[in-house]
Scaffold this motif. Sequence first.
Motif, PDB file in Angstrom:
ATOM      1  N   MET A   1       9.201   4.527  10.675  1.00  0.00           N
ATOM      2  CA  MET A   1       9.623   4.610   9.292  1.00  0.00           C
ATOM      3  C   MET A   1       9.130   3.375   8.536  1.00  0.00           C
ATOM      4  O   MET A   1       9.190   2.259   9.031  1.00  0.00           O
ATOM      5  CB  MET A   1      11.144   4.684   9.235  1.00  0.00           C
ATOM      6  N   VAL A   2       8.661   3.596   7.333  1.00  0.00           N
ATOM      7  CA  VAL A   2       8.137   2.509   6.510  1.00  0.00           C
ATOM      8  C   VAL A   2       9.312   1.779   5.868  1.00  0.00           C
ATOM      9  O   VAL A   2      10.191   2.399   5.271  1.00  0.00           O
ATOM     10  CB  VAL A   2       7.196   3.072   5.425  1.00  0.00           C
ATOM     11  N   PRO A   3       9.347   0.448   5.974  1.00  0.00           N
ATOM     12  CA  PRO A   3      10.447  -0.326   5.368  1.00  0.00           C
ATOM     13  C   PRO A   3      10.499  -0.131   3.849  1.00  0.00           C
ATOM     14  O   PRO A   3       9.450  -0.070   3.191  1.00  0.00           O
ATOM     15  CB  PRO A   3      10.108  -1.768   5.724  1.00  0.00           C
ATOM     16  N   PRO A   4      11.696  -0.025   3.271  1.00  0.00           N
ATOM     17  CA  PRO A   4      11.811   0.231   1.828  1.00  0.00           C
ATOM     18  C   PRO A   4      11.267  -0.905   0.959  1.00  0.00           C
ATOM     19  O   PRO A   4      10.717  -0.653  -0.110  1.00  0.00           O
ATOM     20  CB  PRO A   4      13.308   0.424   1.613  1.00  0.00           C
ATOM     21  N   ILE A   5      11.389  -2.143   1.403  1.00  0.00           N
ATOM     22  CA  ILE A   5      10.858  -3.247   0.601  1.00  0.00           C
ATOM     23  C   ILE A   5       9.332  -3.203   0.584  1.00  0.00           C
ATOM     24  O   ILE A   5       8.708  -3.524  -0.431  1.00  0.00           O
ATOM     25  CB  ILE A   5      11.387  -4.602   1.114  1.00  0.00           C
ATOM     26  N   LEU A   6       8.735  -2.767   1.667  1.00  0.00           N
ATOM     27  CA  LEU A   6       7.277  -2.599   1.708  1.00  0.00           C
ATOM     28  C   LEU A   6       6.841  -1.561   0.685  1.00  0.00           C
ATOM     29  O   LEU A   6       5.871  -1.775  -0.056  1.00  0.00           O
ATOM     30  CB  LEU A   6       6.823  -2.210   3.114  1.00  0.00           C
ATOM     31  N   LEU A   7       7.550  -0.451   0.623  1.00  0.00           N
ATOM     32  CA  LEU A   7       7.218   0.586  -0.359  1.00  0.00           C
ATOM     33  C   LEU A   7       7.430   0.094  -1.790  1.00  0.00           C
ATOM     34  O   LEU A   7       6.594   0.333  -2.659  1.00  0.00           O
ATOM     35  CB  LEU A   7       8.048   1.837  -0.107  1.00  0.00           C
ATOM     36  N   LEU A   8       8.535  -0.593  -2.022  1.00  0.00           N
ATOM     37  CA  LEU A   8       8.809  -1.139  -3.353  1.00  0.00           C
ATOM     38  C   LEU A   8       7.734  -2.135  -3.754  1.00  0.00           C
ATOM     39  O   LEU A   8       7.230  -2.105  -4.881  1.00  0.00           O
ATOM     40  CB  LEU A   8      10.187  -1.802  -3.373  1.00  0.00           C
ATOM     41  N   TRP A   9       7.362  -3.020  -2.834  1.00  0.00           N
ATOM     42  CA  TRP A   9       6.334  -4.023  -3.119  1.00  0.00           C
ATOM     43  C   TRP A   9       4.987  -3.365  -3.407  1.00  0.00           C
ATOM     44  O   TRP A   9       4.291  -3.748  -4.351  1.00  0.00           O
ATOM     45  CB  TRP A   9       6.237  -4.979  -1.935  1.00  0.00           C
ATOM     46  N   ALA A  10       4.619  -2.372  -2.603  1.00  0.00           N
ATOM     47  CA  ALA A  10       3.336  -1.695  -2.813  1.00  0.00           C
ATOM     48  C   ALA A  10       3.327  -0.962  -4.153  1.00  0.00           C
ATOM     49  O   ALA A  10       2.340  -1.026  -4.900  1.00  0.00           O
ATOM     50  CB  ALA A  10       3.056  -0.728  -1.669  1.00  0.00           C
ATOM     51  N   LEU A  11       4.415  -0.283  -4.485  1.00  0.00           N
ATOM     52  CA  LEU A  11       4.500   0.435  -5.755  1.00  0.00           C
ATOM     53  C   LEU A  11       4.443  -0.528  -6.934  1.00  0.00           C
ATOM     54  O   LEU A  11       3.699  -0.304  -7.898  1.00  0.00           O
ATOM     55  CB  LEU A  11       5.788   1.259  -5.799  1.00  0.00           C
ATOM     56  N   LEU A  12       5.194  -1.614  -6.865  1.00  0.00           N
ATOM     57  CA  LEU A  12       5.181  -2.605  -7.939  1.00  0.00           C
ATOM     58  C   LEU A  12       3.801  -3.253  -8.066  1.00  0.00           C
ATOM     59  O   LEU A  12       3.314  -3.472  -9.177  1.00  0.00           O
ATOM     60  CB  LEU A  12       6.252  -3.670  -7.693  1.00  0.00           C
ATOM     61  N   SER A  13       3.144  -3.514  -6.950  1.00  0.00           N
ATOM     62  CA  SER A  13       1.805  -4.111  -6.976  1.00  0.00           C
ATOM     63  C   SER A  13       0.809  -3.206  -7.679  1.00  0.00           C
ATOM     64  O   SER A  13       0.012  -3.667  -8.511  1.00  0.00           O
ATOM     65  CB  SER A  13       1.320  -4.397  -5.553  1.00  0.00           C
ATOM     66  N   ILE A 101      -0.374   1.773   5.010  1.00  0.00           N
ATOM     67  CA  ILE A 101      -1.078   2.738   5.856  1.00  0.00           C
ATOM     68  C   ILE A 101      -1.352   2.210   7.257  1.00  0.00           C
ATOM     69  O   ILE A 101      -1.362   2.965   8.223  1.00  0.00           O
ATOM     70  CB  ILE A 101      -2.402   3.157   5.172  1.00  0.00           C
ATOM     71  N   MET A 102      -1.540   0.892   7.384  1.00  0.00           N
ATOM     72  CA  MET A 102      -2.006   0.312   8.651  1.00  0.00           C
ATOM     73  C   MET A 102      -0.951   0.295   9.750  1.00  0.00           C
ATOM     74  O   MET A 102       0.223   0.544   9.520  1.00  0.00           O
ATOM     75  CB  MET A 102      -2.501  -1.123   8.432  1.00  0.00           C
ATOM     76  N   TYR A 182       9.110 -10.246   2.457  1.00  0.00           N
ATOM     77  CA  TYR A 182      10.168  -9.477   3.134  1.00  0.00           C
ATOM     78  C   TYR A 182       9.759  -8.039   3.429  1.00  0.00           C
ATOM     79  O   TYR A 182      10.610  -7.175   3.585  1.00  0.00           O
ATOM     80  CB  TYR A 182      11.435  -9.487   2.277  1.00  0.00           C
ATOM     81  N   THR A 183       8.479  -7.786   3.537  1.00  0.00           N
ATOM     82  CA  THR A 183       8.012  -6.408   3.750  1.00  0.00           C
ATOM     83  C   THR A 183       8.330  -5.863   5.127  1.00  0.00           C
ATOM     84  O   THR A 183       8.238  -4.657   5.337  1.00  0.00           O
ATOM     85  CB  THR A 183       6.493  -6.313   3.519  1.00  0.00           C
ATOM     86  N   ASP A 184       8.701  -6.707   6.062  1.00  0.00           N
ATOM     87  CA  ASP A 184       9.005  -6.226   7.409  1.00  0.00           C
ATOM     88  C   ASP A 184      10.489  -5.940   7.624  1.00  0.00           C
ATOM     89  O   ASP A 184      10.903  -5.569   8.710  1.00  0.00           O
ATOM     90  CB  ASP A 184       8.516  -7.220   8.456  1.00  0.00           C
ATOM     91  N   MET A 185      11.295  -6.066   6.572  1.00  0.00           N
ATOM     92  CA  MET A 185      12.733  -5.793   6.705  1.00  0.00           C
ATOM     93  C   MET A 185      12.988  -4.282   6.733  1.00  0.00           C
ATOM     94  O   MET A 185      12.460  -3.541   5.903  1.00  0.00           O
ATOM     95  CB  MET A 185      13.508  -6.406   5.535  1.00  0.00           C
ATOM     96  N   ASN A 186      13.805  -3.832   7.660  1.00  0.00           N
ATOM     97  CA  ASN A 186      14.176  -2.416   7.761  1.00  0.00           C
ATOM     98  C   ASN A 186      15.365  -2.148   6.854  1.00  0.00           C
ATOM     99  O   ASN A 186      16.042  -3.057   6.379  1.00  0.00           O
ATOM    100  CB  ASN A 186      14.522  -2.057   9.198  1.00  0.00           C
ATOM    101  N   ALA A 187      15.658  -0.866   6.669  1.00  0.00           N
ATOM    102  CA  ALA A 187      16.797  -0.473   5.831  1.00  0.00           C
ATOM    103  C   ALA A 187      18.111  -0.965   6.450  1.00  0.00           C
ATOM    104  O   ALA A 187      19.032  -1.340   5.721  1.00  0.00           O
ATOM    105  CB  ALA A 187      16.824   1.031   5.663  1.00  0.00           C
ATOM    106  N   THR A 188      18.196  -1.006   7.763  1.00  0.00           N
ATOM    107  CA  THR A 188      19.421  -1.487   8.397  1.00  0.00           C
ATOM    108  C   THR A 188      19.631  -2.980   8.170  1.00  0.00           C
ATOM    109  O   THR A 188      20.770  -3.443   8.091  1.00  0.00           O
ATOM    110  CB  THR A 188      19.392  -1.215   9.910  1.00  0.00           C
ATOM    111  N   ASP A 189      18.539  -3.739   8.009  1.00  0.00           N
ATOM    112  CA  ASP A 189      18.633  -5.169   7.745  1.00  0.00           C
ATOM    113  C   ASP A 189      19.154  -5.437   6.327  1.00  0.00           C
ATOM    114  O   ASP A 189      19.774  -6.469   6.072  1.00  0.00           O
ATOM    115  CB  ASP A 189      17.284  -5.859   7.898  1.00  0.00           C
ATOM    116  N   LEU A 190      18.904  -4.501   5.430  1.00  0.00           N
ATOM    117  CA  LEU A 190      19.313  -4.695   4.046  1.00  0.00           C
ATOM    118  C   LEU A 190      20.819  -4.586   3.872  1.00  0.00           C
ATOM    119  O   LEU A 190      21.403  -5.240   3.019  1.00  0.00           O
ATOM    120  CB  LEU A 190      18.627  -3.669   3.136  1.00  0.00           C
ATOM    121  N   PHE A 191      21.431  -3.728   4.644  1.00  0.00           N
ATOM    122  CA  PHE A 191      22.858  -3.441   4.446  1.00  0.00           C
ATOM    123  C   PHE A 191      23.756  -4.052   5.513  1.00  0.00           C
ATOM    124  O   PHE A 191      24.912  -3.721   5.591  1.00  0.00           O
ATOM    125  CB  PHE A 191      23.068  -1.920   4.383  1.00  0.00           C
ATOM    126  N   SER A 192      23.230  -4.912   6.352  1.00  0.00           N
ATOM    127  CA  SER A 192      24.078  -5.509   7.381  1.00  0.00           C
ATOM    128  C   SER A 192      24.462  -6.931   7.035  1.00  0.00           C
ATOM    129  O   SER A 192      24.010  -7.544   6.155  1.00  0.00           O
ATOM    130  CB  SER A 192      23.388  -5.481   8.723  1.00  0.00           C
TER     131      SER A 192
END
Length: 192
Positions: A1-13, A101-102, A182-192
Amino acid sequence: MVPPILLLWALLSVMVAGACTFTFLQPFWIMHLDCIHAFGMISYCYVDSDYENSRELCTAYGGYYHLGNIPSGAWQASCVLYGVGCVLMCLSAFLAICTVIMIRAHNKKLSLLSGYLQAVAVLVMGAGLLIFPLGLNSSFYQHYCGKASAPYNFGHCVVGWSYMLGIMGTALSIFCPFLSQYTDMNATDLFS
């Protein structure tokens, strides 16, 4: 699963790279109060009354794109700085998409490299935005907007929507270098 911060960062970029590049190409950085004349970094618009129906024409300064045709030294410097910043933002947006993608092992290194590029781009584009109003005392600009125009004094003209979009795009791009850390943070890391 792709980390949500990675997706947010890529979209904002991608969004800020597109917005900043779009605004760089637009001739509506400064507009005359009568909405007849508009000035940008590399082009300007005017109403040509030689035709039966007066029509608005937009063209590069001097008729073709050349840095030496831009009417003010400050505008030339601003064009180079903001343009380099746009190129760096587009490159970092490409790297952000590649990071999504990588293979996961290379994500962190690539996102850090892209984040550093974005930090440099933000500084360079900010410098370009601050230098642009220094060219308001050029004879070309004063011909259209009045002799009262001076650095940071627009005379009979006002700030256009392209300049404001450039400011907003640069302001939003400030968040990109921070998110890249913080692109390597998982969704579980965000809410713990």
